[in-house]
Write a protein that holds these residues in place. Structure first.
Motif, PDB file in Angstrom:
ATOM      1  N   LYS A 390       0.548   6.530  10.470  1.00 36.56           N
ATOM      2  CA  LYS A 390      -0.511   5.986   9.236  1.00 36.56           C
ATOM      3  C   LYS A 390      -0.223   6.901   8.100  1.00 36.56           C
ATOM      4  N   ILE A 391       0.018   6.237   7.081  1.00 34.23           N
ATOM      5  CA  ILE A 391       0.482   6.953   5.961  1.00 34.23           C
ATOM      6  C   ILE A 391      -0.757   6.616   4.700  1.00 34.23           C
ATOM      7  N   GLU A 392      -0.946   7.626   3.789  1.00 32.71           N
ATOM      8  CA  GLU A 392      -1.894   7.785   2.897  1.00 32.71           C
ATOM      9  C   GLU A 392      -1.800   8.445   1.779  1.00 32.71           C
ATOM     10  N   LEU A 393      -2.333   7.829   0.566  1.00 34.24           N
ATOM     11  CA  LEU A 393      -2.174   8.597  -0.626  1.00 34.24           C
ATOM     12  C   LEU A 393      -3.495   8.696  -1.250  1.00 34.24           C
ATOM     13  N   LYS A 394      -3.856  10.165  -1.630  1.00 31.14           N
ATOM     14  CA  LYS A 394      -5.078  10.176  -2.291  1.00 31.14           C
ATOM     15  C   LYS A 394      -4.927  10.909  -3.453  1.00 31.14           C
ATOM     16  N   ARG A 395      -6.061  10.760  -4.283  1.00 35.78           N
ATOM     17  CA  ARG A 395      -6.296  11.658  -5.505  1.00 35.78           C
ATOM     18  C   ARG A 395      -7.602  12.127  -5.728  1.00 35.78           C
ATOM     19  N   GLN A 396      -7.602  13.594  -5.607  1.00 35.96           N
ATOM     20  CA  GLN A 396      -8.881  14.261  -5.803  1.00 35.96           C
ATOM     21  C   GLN A 396      -9.846  13.741  -4.468  1.00 35.96           C
ATOM     22  N   GLY A 397      -9.080  13.701  -3.232  1.00 38.26           N
ATOM     23  CA  GLY A 397      -9.940  13.266  -1.989  1.00 38.26           C
ATOM     24  C   GLY A 397     -10.175  11.913  -2.122  1.00 38.26           C
ATOM     25  N   VAL A 398      -9.903  10.878  -2.986  1.00 41.09           N
ATOM     26  CA  VAL A 398     -10.326   9.565  -2.964  1.00 41.09           C
ATOM     27  C   VAL A 398      -8.974   8.690  -2.372  1.00 41.09           C
ATOM     28  N   PRO A 399      -9.127   7.970  -1.441  1.00 45.03           N
ATOM     29  CA  PRO A 399      -7.736   7.121  -1.012  1.00 45.03           C
ATOM     30  C   PRO A 399      -7.321   6.024  -2.014  1.00 45.03           C
ATOM     31  N   MET A 400      -6.105   6.094  -2.289  1.00 45.79           N
ATOM     32  CA  MET A 400      -5.575   5.060  -3.234  1.00 45.79           C
ATOM     33  C   MET A 400      -4.635   4.100  -2.510  1.00 45.79           C
ATOM     34  N   ALA A 401      -4.275   4.547  -1.399  1.00 46.74           N
ATOM     35  CA  ALA A 401      -3.486   3.585  -0.668  1.00 46.74           C
ATOM     36  C   ALA A 401      -3.310   4.126   0.788  1.00 46.74           C
ATOM     37  N   GLN A 402      -3.080   3.299   1.800  1.00 45.59           N
ATOM     38  CA  GLN A 402      -3.060   3.523   3.077  1.00 45.59           C
ATOM     39  C   GLN A 402      -2.447   2.278   3.914  1.00 45.59           C
ATOM     40  N   ARG A 403      -1.668   2.673   4.898  1.00 45.33           N
ATOM     41  CA  ARG A 403      -1.039   1.623   5.550  1.00 45.33           C
ATOM     42  C   ARG A 403      -0.652   2.200   7.050  1.00 45.33           C
ATOM     43  N   ILE A 404      -0.585   1.514   8.110  1.00 43.93           N
ATOM     44  CA  ILE A 404      -0.374   1.707   9.404  1.00 43.93           C
ATOM     45  C   ILE A 404       0.864   0.840   9.772  1.00 43.93           C
ATOM     46  N   ILE A 405       2.009   1.599   9.909  1.00 46.36           N
ATOM     47  CA  ILE A 405       3.399   0.916   9.970  1.00 46.36           C
ATOM     48  C   ILE A 405       4.346   1.743  11.186  1.00 46.36           C
ATOM     49  N   LYS A 406       5.077   0.784  11.674  1.00 42.06           N
ATOM     50  CA  LYS A 406       5.929   1.381  12.640  1.00 42.06           C
ATOM     51  C   LYS A 406       7.234   1.473  12.267  1.00 42.06           C
TER      52      LYS A 406
END
Length: 487
Positions: A390-406
Motif C-alpha cells: 500500500k503506497i501513499e503520498l501526502k502533503r502536510q498530512g493530506v493524502p494526494m495519492a495512494q494505491r494497493i498493488i502487488k
C-alpha cells in the motif's frame, strides 16, 4: 524654514527637491501609529472605491491630503474616484459595462499606452473612452496596480487581467499574473493555460504547461478544460511526441473535444459532425499503436472512422503485407522516468528487515517541480517472493495519492517499481511524505548509508525522518530506497 512656515516663492529648486525626496523616501517614520492608521484608512478607501466611485469621503474633508503621509497613499485615494477625474472609461461588453473615472497624469505615468493616448502626437481629447474587450474587474485590478502599487489577483480574473496588462503594456503586473498562473498550474487547467500562454506570447508559461501535460497527460486529456481549447492547441497536443498517455485515452479525449466544438458551432453532435470538427487532426491520433483489443472494442466501433480506414487498420495489425495508412504508426516516446536512489548500500540475510503490517515512511522535498510516478522498493532476501504494497503520498498530512498493488521480487538486491495510477505533481520547497505498508516475506533487503541530499540531473532531493514511520525507516536506513519521477 521654521516649523510651520509656508514655502515661499523664493525657495531654491535644490531645497524643493530635497524636501520632495524626504517626503517620497523617508528614512524614519516619526509617528508609527499615524502611519498604521493611514494604512488602514487607505485600505478602506480602496475597498469603497472598488465597489462604487468614491465621491464624498475625500471631498468631505477639506484637508484630506494631510491624512496620508506618503504620495503613494494620496495617489491611492484617487483610485476609482470621481474627484479631479479628467477622463472616464466605459469598460466591458455591451450589457455589462461599468463607467470608471481616471486621471490622465497617473495613468500616463503607469502605462506607455495611456501616455500615448493622452499626451502623444496622435492624442485625442476624449472625455469618455470605450473599452469593450476588457472585463471591468480586470480593468480595475490594473488601475489598482497603477494607482496603489498593489497587485490583487484571483483565479477567476487573472487571465483577463493578464490580457489588460498586455494590452496597456504594464509589464510588472503581467509578470505577476504569469507567476500566479504558474503556481496554480495543474492537470485540470494546463490545456487551457497552454492555449492562453501561446496567445499572450509567454514562453516560460508555455513550457510549464507542457511539463504538466506531458507528465500528467491522461489527467489533462480527461479534464473539462481540454474541451475548451482551440483547434490549433488541440493539434499541437495531439502531435506531441512526449505525451505520457495511452493512445485510447488520446482518442477518447479528441471525441470529447469534437462534441464540445459541435455545441460551440451550434451543430448537433452526430458522428458525422464530430468527424467534421476534428478534420485532419484525427490523423494525429496514433490509432494503429493502440492495443488490438482497445482498437477493436473502442475506435473501430466509434463510427468516427470510415469503413475503409477501419479495414486498413485491422489489416495493419494482422497482415504480413501492411497497407499504407494516413495515421502515424510509430508509438509516442512518452517520458523516461528518472530514479532518485537515497541509499549507498543495502544489507541482507544476517540483518533482515521485518514488516508485520507497520508503516515505513520518509519525508522529502525538491528544489523544482517534479512528478512522482511511484517508488522503487526492495524485495525478499531469501529467494523470489510476492509482496502486497500500500503506497501513499501526502502533503502536510493530506493524502494526494495512494494505491494497493502487488509486485514480484526475484531474490536479488535490485529495487522493484510500484506505480501510482497517475503521476503526482510535487511543488518545490515543500516537504512531502512517502509511505509504504508491505505484506509478504519478512526477510527483506534494506538500505544503509542514507543521504540527506541527492542530486538527480537538475533536481535536488532533500530527505528527513517522518513521524509516520513506525517500522524503523529513516534517513540513514530502511525502506523506500527510490523515488521514481518525471522532470
Amino acid at each position: 524654514t521654521p516649523t510651520g512656515q509656508l514655502l515661499g516663492p523664493d525657495l531654491c529648486s535644490d531645497c524643493i527637491l530635497t524636501i520632495m525626496a524626504a517626503e517620497l523616501f523617508p528614512t524614519k517614520k516619526l509617528v508609527p501609529s499615524a502611519s498604521a492608521s493611514s494604512s488602514t484608512s487607505i485600505q478602506q478607501y480602496q475597498q469603497q472605491n472598488l465597489t462604487n466611485n468614491n465621491t464624498s469621503t475625500a471631498q468631505g474633508c477639506c484637508n484630506w491630503q494631510g491624512l496620508f503621509p506618503t504620495i503613494r497613499e494620496r495617489n491611492s485615494v484617487m483610485f476609482n474616484n470621481e474627484m479631479m477625474a479628467d477622463v472616464h472609461f466605459v469598460v466591458g461588453p455591451p450589457g455589462g459595462t461599468q463607467r470608471v473615472p481616471g486621471h490622465k497624469y497617473v495613468l500616463a505615468v503607469g502605462s506607455s499606452v495611456f501616455h500615448a493616448m493622452f499626451y502623444g502626437e496622435l492624442a485625442e481629447d476624449q472625455d469618455e473612452i470605450r473599452i469593450p474587450d476588457v472585463e471591468p474587474p480586470s480593468f480595475l485590478a490594473m488601475l489598482k496596480y497603477i494607482y496603489c502599487d498593489e497587485i490583487d489577483l484571483c483565479a477567476d480574473t487573472v487571465l483577463a487581467t493578464l490580457y489588460a496588462a498586455k494590452k496597456y503594456i504594464v509589464p510588472h503586473l503581467a509578470r505577476a499574473c504569469v507567476n500566479f498562473l504558474e503556481t496554480s498550474l495543474s492537470a485540470k487547467n494546463a490545456c487551457v493555460l497552454l492555449s492562453q500562454s501561446c496567445l499572450f506570447e509567454e514562453p516560460d508559461l508555455t513550457q510549464r504547461c507542457w511539463e504538466v501535460i506531458d507528465a500528467q497527460a491522461e489527467l489533462a486529456l480527461r479534464s473539462e478544460g481540454f474541451c475548451d481549447i482551440d483547434t490549433q492547441t488541440l493539434e499541437s497536443i495531439l502531435r506531441r511526441e512526449t505525451l505520457n498517455a495511452k493512445e485510447m485515452v488520446v482518442f477518447e479525449a479528441a471525441l470529447n473535444w469534437a462534441e464540445a466544438e459541435c455545441q460551440r458551432q451550434d451543430l448537433t453532435p452526430t458522428i458525422e459532425n464530430k468527424r467534421l470538427m476534428l478534420g485532419k487532426a484525427i490523423y494525429l491520433i496514433r490509432i494503429p499503436t493502440m492495443a488490438l483489443e482497445d482498437f477493436a472494442n473502442g475506435a473501430a466501433q466509434s463510427g468516427v472512422l470510415t469503413l475503409n480506414e477501419t479495414n486498413d487498420i485491422f489489416l495493419w495489425y494482422t497482415a504480413a503485407n501492411k497497407p499504407e495508412l494516413l495515421f502515424c504508426t510509430k508509438p509516442r516516446k512518452g517520458l523516461s522516468p528518472q530514479r532518485c536512489h537515497r541509499f549507498q548500500s543495502c544489507a541482507y540475510r544476517s540483518n533482515q528487515w521485518r514488516y508485520r503490517g507497520r508503516c515505513d515512511s520518509i519525508q522529502f522535498a525538491v528544489d523544482r517541480r517534479v512528478f512522482i510516478a511511484g517508488f522503487g522498493l526492495y524485495g525478499s532476501s531469501c529467494g523470489s517472493a510476492e509482496y502486497s504494497a500500500k503506497i501513499e503520498l501526502k502533503r502536510q498530512g493530506v493524502p494526494m495519492a495512494q494505491r494497493i498493488i502487488k509486485y514480484f521480487s526475484d531474490g536479488s538486491s535490485s529495487t522493484f517499481p510500484v506505480w501510482f495510477d497517475y503521476p503526482v505533481q510535487i511543488e518545490p520547497d515543500t516537504f512531502y511524505t512517502a509511505s509504504v505498508v508491505l505484506d509478504g516475506n519478512e526477510l527483506s533487503y534494506f538500505g544503509q548509508e542514507g543521504m540527506t541530499e541527492v542530486q538527480c540531473g537538475k533536481v535536488t532531493f532533500q530527505f528527513q525522518c517522518s513521524s509516520d514511520s513506525t517500522n524503523g525507516t529513516g534517513v540513514q536506513g530502511g525502506q523506500i530506497p527510490e523515488l521514481i519521477f518525471y522532470a
